[in-house]
Structures are given as C-alpha cells and as structure tokens.
Design a protein around this motif. Structure first.
Motif, PDB file in Angstrom:
ATOM      1  N   ARG A 191     -13.018   2.839  14.415  1.00  0.00           N
ATOM      2  CA  ARG A 191     -13.162   1.397  14.673  1.00  0.00           C
ATOM      3  C   ARG A 191     -14.064   1.179  15.885  1.00  0.00           C
ATOM      4  N   MET A 193       1.140  -3.606   3.808  1.00  0.00           N
ATOM      5  CA  MET A 193      -0.020  -3.883   4.666  1.00  0.00           C
ATOM      6  C   MET A 193      -0.656  -5.241   4.342  1.00  0.00           C
ATOM      7  N   HIS A 211       0.677   3.669   5.861  1.00  0.00           N
ATOM      8  CA  HIS A 211      -0.587   4.271   5.412  1.00  0.00           C
ATOM      9  C   HIS A 211      -0.511   4.951   4.052  1.00  0.00           C
ATOM     10  N   THR A 252     -12.087  -3.023   1.859  1.00  0.00           N
ATOM     11  CA  THR A 252     -10.827  -3.146   2.586  1.00  0.00           C
ATOM     12  C   THR A 252      -9.681  -3.198   1.583  1.00  0.00           C
ATOM     13  N   ILE A 253      -8.612  -2.492   1.890  1.00  0.00           N
ATOM     14  CA  ILE A 253      -7.462  -2.592   0.994  1.00  0.00           C
ATOM     15  C   ILE A 253      -6.878  -4.002   1.074  1.00  0.00           C
ATOM     16  N   ARG A 298      -3.116  -7.566   7.202  1.00  0.00           N
ATOM     17  CA  ARG A 298      -3.147  -8.023   8.589  1.00  0.00           C
ATOM     18  C   ARG A 298      -3.216  -9.550   8.695  1.00  0.00           C
TER      19      ARG A 298
END
Ligand code: F6P
Length: 343
Positions: A74, A171, A273, A127-128, A173
């Motif tokens: 990142r 997940m 994850h 992106t997932i 965000r």
C-alpha cells in the motif's frame, strides 16, 4: 527497430484474478511485439527499481493461482519526498511506452495523478470490495462472494444444531457488496452494511421474531465497515499511507450486544483474509483476462489516464479520475431486497 516495452504493477490488497490479468497482459503484449517489465510490490518497485522480466515462461501456470506474482503493497508515492520523481525516472530508465497499474481506488488514484502529470499510465480495476466506480464489477469480488457464501452455508448447519445466533464478519471497508451478495446467496437472516447504520434493537427484534416462529437459530452477515451511529469499529487507529484505518471488531461487538439483549447464545466468526486468498472463480479468471487484453488496446490507442472497465457485458474505457472520484456503494433498493428475506 528496438522492441517496445510496457510496465505493470499490482497495488493495494491482493485479489484473486490478479495473475490472470498479468498473464493476459504478457501474452497479449507478445502478440503485439511488446516486452513486459513487472515492478515488484506496487509503486515501491518503481521507486526502488525492483523489477521482474515477464515472459511466456514466467506467466505459465499462474492463471489459477491466487495472489499476485508481482507482490503488492500500500505504498503511496505522493506521501514520501522525491518518490514521484523516482517513478517518473523509472519510465525513462526502462524506456517504458506505458505503465499498467492494477489496483483499487488508492492505486488507481495515484495512477490518475501521474497521468495528470503527463506520465503514460493506464489502469485495471481490482478489488474484492467491488466499490470502484465506472465498472459494474471488479475481479476478485465473485471469488470473495463465493467463499463468504460457502462459509455462511457452513455456519447455518452448526448454528441450527446448537440453537445459536452466529454473526459472520465479512470484508467490505466502505461498501457492503460482499456482505449483501453473500448474505443473499447464503440466506443470512440479517445483513448489515456500511451504507446503513446498524439499528441494534431492530436486529434483535428480527431474531426474536424468528424464535417466536420456531426458528431457533439466526445468521447475521455484517460487513466489517458497518457502523453503530456512524462510527467505524477499528483494530487500531494508525492510518496507512492512503489514510485508512484497520477495520475489524464490529462482529464481536454485535454478537455481545445480541446475546445481552436477547439472551440467545451467540457466536462470532470473522472471515478475514480467507476471502482474499486462493484460487479465483471462473468469472474472475475470465474478467481478469478480458481486462488484461483490453488495457493493451488502451495503450495502443494512447488512452492514458483511462482504465479498462466492464459495463454490461462490454469491455470499455473509463476515465481514471471518474473511477476514483467517488466510491460505488450498494444502492438502497438492492439492499432493501435483503429485507424481504430478513427474519
Ligand atoms: O480493500 C480490500 C480489503 O480486503 C478490505 O475489504 C479490507 O478492509 C482491507 O482490504 C484489508 O486490508 P489489509 O489486507 O491491509 O489488512
């Protein structure tokens, strides 16, 4: 005439399907007579000049593999002194005609800025979380949804056997795409997402109503970014180079509250994850492959500052600036659909 060369890097959280993109780029570029240079660990590889020559042999056998053979990080070049100049220098040192940045809002946000500064950059959305604007889907999302769905299926049988409530933290965000899709596909009784504040009393009412109807177990799918009264639940307050906190913990808090308020035994499972690891689904392999070939066409046409995207069933170009200007959230009507099956 010297062979033309393009660069590629993968940034942000890894994602099943990244290797499908790399493979398609390398194989497609070879057909055009271009060489491909991989930069390791996202922008860090350009800054520190860490590269991998990519060829037919290096991409052989990677289609089905999760993660990224280039590594990722990142790293934000706009956050460290002199880093953008090093990125610019890498174009010259390696004689790159273009750079392909494969990433989500952060990596592609950097790509958009570099393109603004006249660097020949194009993007591939990844992106997932599926929260990137200007593309209907990002690869990795379908794999994550299928993993989360299977986990919900498994949680059902144990929840039912023990008459328990199980909260499953998924997940997501800023957007609840994975929780909504997996929750719908996996028959969750309550789905909670970042876009809609958690109303704990309503959640408990839904669960109590199920009990009243003789359903003595419940499954709650909660996105890690779901909030109580607008506040993120975080693991630590430290920010990464793109200003994100590490989320996590909402499932535990929710489980404790549900148990306290309803008296029903409650457990929590955090998928974490697991959702990002392992082999991509067929959908993600094909989408990654189509994106990899499509982005080469953007380079050929000189469409720098653009990313490749999926709109309907068509592969088209979208401006990086538009894609990174705002996030694609779960529309209210779609989320409301889940309420029909709630309780
Ligand atoms: O952006 C993808 C994502 O998987 C989010 O859903 C999650 O919040 C974040 O990455 C986790 O990041 P890390 O792997 O750095 O912990």
């Amino acid at each position: 005439m010297a062979t033309e060369k393009i660069g590629i890097l993968t940034g942000g959280g890894d994602c099943p399907g990244l290797n499908a993109v790399i493979r398609a780029v390398v194989k497609g570029a070879a057909k055009k007579g271009w060489q491909v240079l991989g930069f390791k660990n996202s922008w860090k590889g350009m800054i520190d000049n860490e590269t991998i020559e990519l060829n037919d042999r290096s991409v052989s056998g990677i289609l089905h593999r999760g993660g990224t053979i280039l590594g990722t990080s990142r790293t934000n070049p706009y956050k460290s002194e002199g880093a953008v100049a090093k990125v610019r220098a890498a174009f010259v040192t390696h004689g790159l005609k273009a750079l392909i940045a494969v990433g989500g809002e952060d990596t592609l946000g950097v790509a958009a800025k570099l393109a603004d500064e006249k660097m020949p950059v194009v993007g591939v959305p990844k992106t997932i979380d599926n929260d990137l604007a200007c593309t209907d889907f990002t690869f990795g999302f379908d794999t994550a949804v299928n993993i989360a769905m299977e986990c919900l299926d498994r949680l059902h049988t144990t929840a039912e056997s023990h008459n328990r409530v199980i909260v499953c933290e998924i997940m997501g965000r800023h957007a609840g795409w994975i929780a909504t899709y997996a929750g719908l596909a996996g028959g969750a009784d309550v789905i909670l997402i970042p876009e809609v504040p958690i109303e704990i009393d309503h959640v408990c009412e839904v669960i109590r109503n199920r009990h009243a109807r003789g359903k003595l177990f419940s499954i709650v799918a909660v996105a890690e970014g779901a909030k109580f009264a607008g506040k993120d639940v975080t693991q630590e307050e430290k920010l990464d180079q793109f200003g994100h906190v590490r989320l996590g913990g909402v499932g535990q808090i929710l489980a404790e509250l549900i148990e306290k308020k309803t008296g029903y035994e409650t457990r929590v499972t955090v998928l974490g994850h697991i959702q990002r690891g392992g082999s991509p689904t067929a959908f993600d392999r094909v989408l990654g492959t189509r994106f990899g070939i499509g982005v080469l066409n953007l380079i050929e046409k000189g469409q720098f500052g653009y990313m490749i995207s999926l709109q309907g069933d068509k592969i088209v170009a979208a401006k990086l600036k538009d894609a990174t200007g705002s996030l694609k959230l779960v529309p209210k009507e779609f989320y409301e659909l889940s309420k029909i099956f709630s309780g």
